[in-house]
Design an enzyme around this catalytic site. Sequence first.
Site, PDB file in Angstrom:
ATOM      1  N   HIS A 153      22.553 -13.076  -0.914  1.00  0.00           N
ATOM      2  CA  HIS A 153      22.494 -13.688  -1.714  1.00  0.00           C
ATOM      3  C   HIS A 153      21.968 -15.044  -1.556  1.00  0.00           C
ATOM      4  CE1 HIS A 153      23.896 -10.764  -4.765  1.00  0.00           C
ATOM      5  NE2 HIS A 153      22.741 -10.653  -5.158  1.00  0.00           N
ATOM      6  N   GLU A 160      -6.208   4.319   3.116  1.00  0.00           N
ATOM      7  CA  GLU A 160      -5.789   3.489   4.206  1.00  0.00           C
ATOM      8  C   GLU A 160      -6.723   4.672   5.671  1.00  0.00           C
ATOM      9  OE1 GLU A 160      -1.508   2.998   4.162  1.00  0.00           O
ATOM     10  OE2 GLU A 160      -1.827   5.160   3.153  1.00  0.00           O
ATOM     11  N   CYS A 173      -3.080  -4.283  -0.528  1.00  0.00           N
ATOM     12  CA  CYS A 173      -2.367  -4.195  -0.139  1.00  0.00           C
ATOM     13  C   CYS A 173      -1.422  -4.755   1.480  1.00  0.00           C
ATOM     14  CB  CYS A 173      -1.320  -3.416  -0.521  1.00  0.00           C
ATOM     15  SG  CYS A 173      -1.553  -1.735   0.070  1.00  0.00           S
TER      16      CYS A 173
HETATM   17  C1  PEP Z   1      -0.862  -0.625   5.337  1.00  0.00           C
HETATM   18  O1  PEP Z   1      -1.049   0.517   5.307  1.00  0.00           O
HETATM   19  O2  PEP Z   1      -1.977  -1.134   4.350  1.00  0.00           O
HETATM   20  C2  PEP Z   1       0.030  -0.877   4.004  1.00  0.00           C
HETATM   21  C3  PEP Z   1      -0.165  -1.809   3.150  1.00  0.00           C
HETATM   22  O3  PEP Z   1       1.315   0.416   4.396  1.00  0.00           O
HETATM   23  P1  PEP Z   1       2.196   0.014   5.070  1.00  0.00           P
HETATM   24  O4  PEP Z   1       2.097  -1.926   6.106  1.00  0.00           O
HETATM   25  O5  PEP Z   1       3.306  -0.034   4.991  1.00  0.00           O
HETATM   26  O6  PEP Z   1       1.603   0.889   5.990  1.00  0.00           O
HETATM   27 MG    MG Z   2       0.000   2.528   5.367  1.00  0.00          MG
END
Ligand code: PEP
Ligand code: MG
Length: 570
Positions: A187, A430, A501
């Site tokens: 925290h 991915e 992401c």
């Molecule tokens: C990715 O593969 O780009 C992703 C966001 O997932 P991770 O890094 O958790 O595999």
């Molecule tokens: Mg990934």
Amino acid sequence: MKLHGIGASGGIGIGTVVCVRARDLDYGKVPYSGAEQEKARLHQAVEAFIARTQAMADQVKARVGEKESEILSGQITMLEDPYMISQMEQAIDSGSCAEAAVDTVCQTFMDMFAAAEDELMRQRATDIGDIRTRMLGILLGVEEVDLSALPAGTVLAAHDLTPSMTIGLDKEHVVGILTETGGKTSHSAILARALEVPAVLSVPDVLEIVKDGMTAVVDGGEGEIILSPEQAQLEDYQARRAKWLGERELLQIYRDRETRTADGRQVALYANIGGVVDAQAAVHAGAEGIGLFRTEFLFMDRSALPGEEEQYEVYRQVSQMMAGKEVIIRTLDVGGDKGIAYLGMEAEENPFLGHRAIRYCLDHPEIYKVQLRALLRAGAEHRNLKIMLPLVTGVEEIRGARALLEACKAELGAEGKAYDGDIALGVMIETPAAVLIADLLAQESDFFSIGTNDLTQYTIAVDRGNAQVAKLYTVFHPAVLRSIRQVIAAGKAAGIPVGMCGEAAADPALIPLLLTFGLDEFSVSPTSVLSARKHIADWQEEDAARVTRGAMELPTAAQVEAYLKGVQGN
Ligand code: PEP
Ligand code: MG
């Protein structure tokens, strides 16, 4: 002299050390003045504790934010718990003074929470420790350390930084924090980050080494402390601090803004999180939603699977914290670089190409359904959760997951439990297979999110964790960039939103390309939100398109990278 610890809150602080040493809370000589009297003392102290804590919570709410103030309101709830109070009263009935009753009962709860497998539960031990110290202080009439009256330029050194201490801190006067205990997700670390005070935690024996009045440099990014620096060193750190402050200041104007390009096109800027704790940081950083919740962290560092209720509680908390904003939750992405020992998965020759992620989950519906049920239920109230499947390579995987999701809905309906019947189901893009059939996947999914971390490794056949080939691992490879362009185009053609992401979403050099390709949503770590918003705001569509054309014509990753970084430097 240089000391090392855990960099828990970034930035550089330079100032004079003030040590906070423990108060004398010895109650050995306090007489027992009868059960009635001791219980009255206990209740008075509880009331005083609640009043003071509530005042601090109000102050924090105004100065820092609602979420941070909840840490303190949480302490009030804990102390008001009838079970806790009745335990204290029982101790008094058996002859303990109020101090001893508070001490023993808090100690029991601390031991219990400290032994829990769940990180959030373990953090409660710190809160109970804080309650114990402050209640003893009130009962013994020993003043709390007044951290709101420290001199300007203070580097605070303490054994542990309790939530209440952090909260009393005068951000203007405290330029750095050092402690002997505490980790990145404690925290105190969250609060230090929220206050933006550089902090290095878990520095062994720091209170033995530092002395009041010493000059100290706290490098929260590197987790380093320099004591009594030499002149040249000091000047170097002063320049670095000035640069950090300048950059931070410039970014503040982006905190409550929408994310728009220079010519006004709006895109969504979300954050990636690994749990409730990060979600607080995401809210504070001004994220407009959560683009990736990596749920595997819930499954790691423990000895058995988290059950439906435990998962439900975590997803529900995040849903509530982000009410009115989207939260994309990725289902269990196990295997490859994400091992979970207790699942007893077989060792594989090529784990990245093995029985992992969606493949593993579809083969273990008894595990997968627990997560899907928890997600469906957690989204019932705010309707802001979306489910995302990792490592998809074929349409049949979406169908498999959808069938399980429908089965879970039917079960929940029959059990009379509330759930979000319209929850969106999307896929992470991915793998090269997913890129090549993005048009087909788009027919059966509600959204895409491009995971460039894995997409890069699979597209150019370079293990993302192997140091020997690390120099070959680059998102600037024309194959990766063409893949990204193709996926966004496929999403657009099918009318579904496309986000990103992977780490690439936060790379300023790639922003013009992603804008030109038409990416709808950027999801970055909470600490990158403001800088991403700024970089997006720097681009006019036309300039971005010109740079994109230039980059996409180049034949090698090195040329693309040099070109984009050159453009960015201008
Ligand atoms: C990715 O593969 O780009 C992703 C966001 O997932 P991770 O890094 O958790 O595999
Ligand atoms: Mg990934």
